[in-house]
Design a protein around this motif. Sequence first.
Motif, PDB file in Angstrom:
ATOM      1  N   GLU B 184      -4.376 -37.086  -5.896  1.00 38.30           N
ATOM      2  CA  GLU B 184      -4.002 -35.519  -7.243  1.00 38.30           C
ATOM      3  C   GLU B 184      -3.135 -36.614  -8.550  1.00 38.30           C
ATOM      4  O   GLU B 184      -3.584 -36.230  -9.709  1.00 38.30           O
ATOM      5  N   LEU B 185      -2.753 -37.129  -7.979  1.00 39.52           N
ATOM      6  CA  LEU B 185      -1.717 -37.919  -9.963  1.00 39.52           C
ATOM      7  C   LEU B 185      -2.776 -38.703 -10.185  1.00 39.52           C
ATOM      8  O   LEU B 185      -2.982 -38.877 -11.410  1.00 39.52           O
ATOM      9  N   LEU B 186      -3.192 -39.643 -10.198  1.00 36.93           N
ATOM     10  CA  LEU B 186      -4.375 -40.492 -10.757  1.00 36.93           C
ATOM     11  C   LEU B 186      -5.052 -40.011 -11.447  1.00 36.93           C
ATOM     12  O   LEU B 186      -5.584 -40.442 -12.119  1.00 36.93           O
ATOM     13  N   ALA B 187      -5.293 -38.781 -10.415  1.00 32.88           N
ATOM     14  CA  ALA B 187      -6.291 -37.654 -10.889  1.00 32.88           C
ATOM     15  C   ALA B 187      -6.006 -37.668 -12.741  1.00 32.88           C
ATOM     16  O   ALA B 187      -6.301 -37.213 -14.031  1.00 32.88           O
ATOM     17  N   VAL B 188      -4.844 -36.466 -12.234  1.00 34.57           N
ATOM     18  CA  VAL B 188      -4.530 -36.488 -13.875  1.00 34.57           C
ATOM     19  C   VAL B 188      -3.863 -37.371 -14.327  1.00 34.57           C
ATOM     20  O   VAL B 188      -4.474 -37.408 -15.671  1.00 34.57           O
ATOM     21  N   ASN B 189      -3.574 -38.674 -14.547  1.00 33.94           N
ATOM     22  CA  ASN B 189      -3.522 -39.588 -14.887  1.00 33.94           C
ATOM     23  C   ASN B 189      -4.847 -39.981 -15.913  1.00 33.94           C
ATOM     24  O   ASN B 189      -5.006 -40.420 -16.866  1.00 33.94           O
ATOM     25  N   ARG B 190      -6.139 -40.187 -15.156  1.00 33.89           N
ATOM     26  CA  ARG B 190      -7.171 -40.853 -15.227  1.00 33.89           C
ATOM     27  C   ARG B 190      -8.002 -39.336 -16.043  1.00 33.89           C
ATOM     28  O   ARG B 190      -8.861 -39.746 -17.700  1.00 33.89           O
ATOM     29  N   GLU B 191      -7.383 -38.462 -15.585  1.00 33.26           N
ATOM     30  CA  GLU B 191      -8.550 -37.143 -16.147  1.00 33.26           C
ATOM     31  C   GLU B 191      -7.808 -37.027 -17.511  1.00 33.26           C
ATOM     32  O   GLU B 191      -8.364 -36.310 -18.892  1.00 33.26           O
ATOM     33  N   LEU B 192      -6.717 -36.615 -17.155  1.00 31.50           N
ATOM     34  CA  LEU B 192      -5.647 -35.701 -18.730  1.00 31.50           C
ATOM     35  C   LEU B 192      -4.926 -36.983 -19.698  1.00 31.50           C
ATOM     36  O   LEU B 192      -4.915 -36.778 -20.572  1.00 31.50           O
ATOM     37  N   GLY B 193      -4.717 -38.635 -18.616  1.00 30.15           N
ATOM     38  CA  GLY B 193      -4.602 -39.515 -19.783  1.00 30.15           C
ATOM     39  C   GLY B 193      -3.135 -39.507 -20.088  1.00 30.15           C
ATOM     40  O   GLY B 193      -2.542 -39.698 -20.946  1.00 30.15           O
ATOM     41  N   THR B 194      -2.512 -38.480 -18.918  1.00 31.21           N
ATOM     42  CA  THR B 194      -1.054 -38.564 -18.801  1.00 31.21           C
ATOM     43  C   THR B 194      -0.821 -40.106 -18.451  1.00 31.21           C
ATOM     44  O   THR B 194      -1.249 -40.191 -17.154  1.00 31.21           O
ATOM     45  N   THR B 195       0.377 -40.399 -19.346  1.00 34.77           N
ATOM     46  CA  THR B 195       1.167 -41.839 -18.521  1.00 34.77           C
ATOM     47  C   THR B 195       2.214 -41.313 -17.237  1.00 34.77           C
ATOM     48  O   THR B 195       2.446 -39.609 -16.811  1.00 34.77           O
TER      49      THR B 195
END
Lengths: 399, 222
Positions: B184-195
Amino acid sequence: MRLLANLALQNLGRRKARSLLLIAAVAIGSGVVFTGATLMRSIDDSMAVGFTRLGADMMVVPEGALTNITAALLTVEPTDLVLDADVLAKARIASVARAAPQKIARVEHSGIGSHHELVDLIGIDPALDFTIQPWLREKLGRELQAGDVILGAGRDAPLGSQLLIFGKPHVVYGKLGRTGVGTHERGVFMSFATLETLAASMPQRPAVLAPGKVTGFLIELAPGATSLQARFAILSAVKGAKVVTGDSSLSGIRQGLAALLKGILALMVLMFASMAVMVSVLFSAIVTERRAELGLLKAIGASGAQLIGVMVVEAVIATGVGGVLGVTLGVLVMRLYERSLVYYLDNIGVPFVWLDLPHTVAFAAAAILLAAAIGAVGALYPAWQASRRDAYDLVRGEG
Amino acid sequence: MFACRQVGKSYRTERGVVNAVAGIDLDVPAGRFAAIIGRSGSGKSTLMAMIGGLSRPSAGTIEVGGTDVWRLSETALAAFRNEKIGYVFQFASLLPTLRLIDNVALPAMLGRRQSTAATYTRASGLLDRMGLGGYLDAYPSEISAGEQRRAAIARALINDPALLLADEPTSDLDEQTEIEIMDELLAVNRELGTTLVLVTHNLALAEQAEQIVHIANGAIVA
């Protein structure tokens, strides 16, 4: 914000026993304060009525007239026996400062109230009276004149309205405040001139309504004179009269009660102060217990004001509910009070005047607001301290 | 995304001054997944708290998105945390008296930047994304630890933060749940571009990061 208010409410529900104890403590405190304040005012008013006898120190009535101490505190009782209206003026008694004559006729079929209702028509000399007119709660914007009547607090008619007495129209000039004495509460007051004019319309003319006759006098002693001096002077100068004085110990009781009431007031202030300290200590413990939650709120962006708001709203809800319960408890206690102590006081001749409804409601609102304010003040400091700590220390349960 | 310059944190104790973090310089560009690793007590969580505006440094400066975080007023700092930072803590950090949807909506409600209806629609969508669409009205005590952690991620994302800080978010979870949370955390980082900054002592998790910062005794060692 509704969500934060909801959070505060839910937090109260988490520790039901603690919340209920807090509410109970505040309820007892605010109940005592509300009841105490209401009774204090009532006792104060009652003292004004009962112990000061509406300004009269003693009463002169015809010998043989029935009196009782309750009525003697305030009023001349209706009787067929009469005194000459100028008897005291002629006697020129130095120990008497003022003498207010009164004529009281208890009549039936007057047209006031129900057909068989006995109504006390009380005549006063407006120029000499010092016991009735000070109790005028409301009146028309002019002097009392012929054809005017003043109603006791127990009678209801609008100011300026017409009142038919034995078929004759009279104008309601004023209304008395509550005195707690039946004769005054239900009485209809008027000048001697009005009463004498009315006498012509009565089917049977009471003896007291004969010109130059009165039912009795209410006496105010001259400064420095004692009631004993005045009694002897009056009895030696006025034949066929009886002097009625109240129990001299009443003034002592009054002074003692006044001191007691001040003491009770001080205790009530102390009680509220101790409640504020108690709430503050409790909320210090609650803040310590909830450090992690408060830290979390801070971490997700709650401002200091919002953090303080959550804690203060929680305290205000608890203490406000306590205040409402306390007032309810106080009303119940006063109902018991009414049935026991007030009955006792009435029996020993001390009329008890309850605080009127608007003032009672105002006292209740003040007690609830004060309880809520104590919650706010009590929670403010610990909440403010928490709001200043590092969010990370709070989250870790430190600080 | 953020830059630390000579950042330090010291505590006064009865035995003297303890330097939890000392003289750290660190740069993490926007959109990157960085992992801070180290043993317990190494100072990694303290460093993350200072970056996220939760703990005031004793020395140095921290800029996040060009803002010198610790020069902000208390009110501005609260707004900054609310708007720019999302946190996932190592413990169950949901408020127990609020429903899941209220927990997730809370940061947005505190910030008051959008209507209540819009906030709750977004909260519902985020919970749905985390596989918790059927638990909107549930209370934290009614769901598992892994589900609580996913709800905490949803809450961290409600204000669409630029920086997501996760402090050992899987420390007390089983292996399978740990994998799901990391996904989930990786998806947030990759899909949303969140640092994303992940604090962990689990090297296997850290290996998925683009940047690994190793801390020991309050200083960067690698």
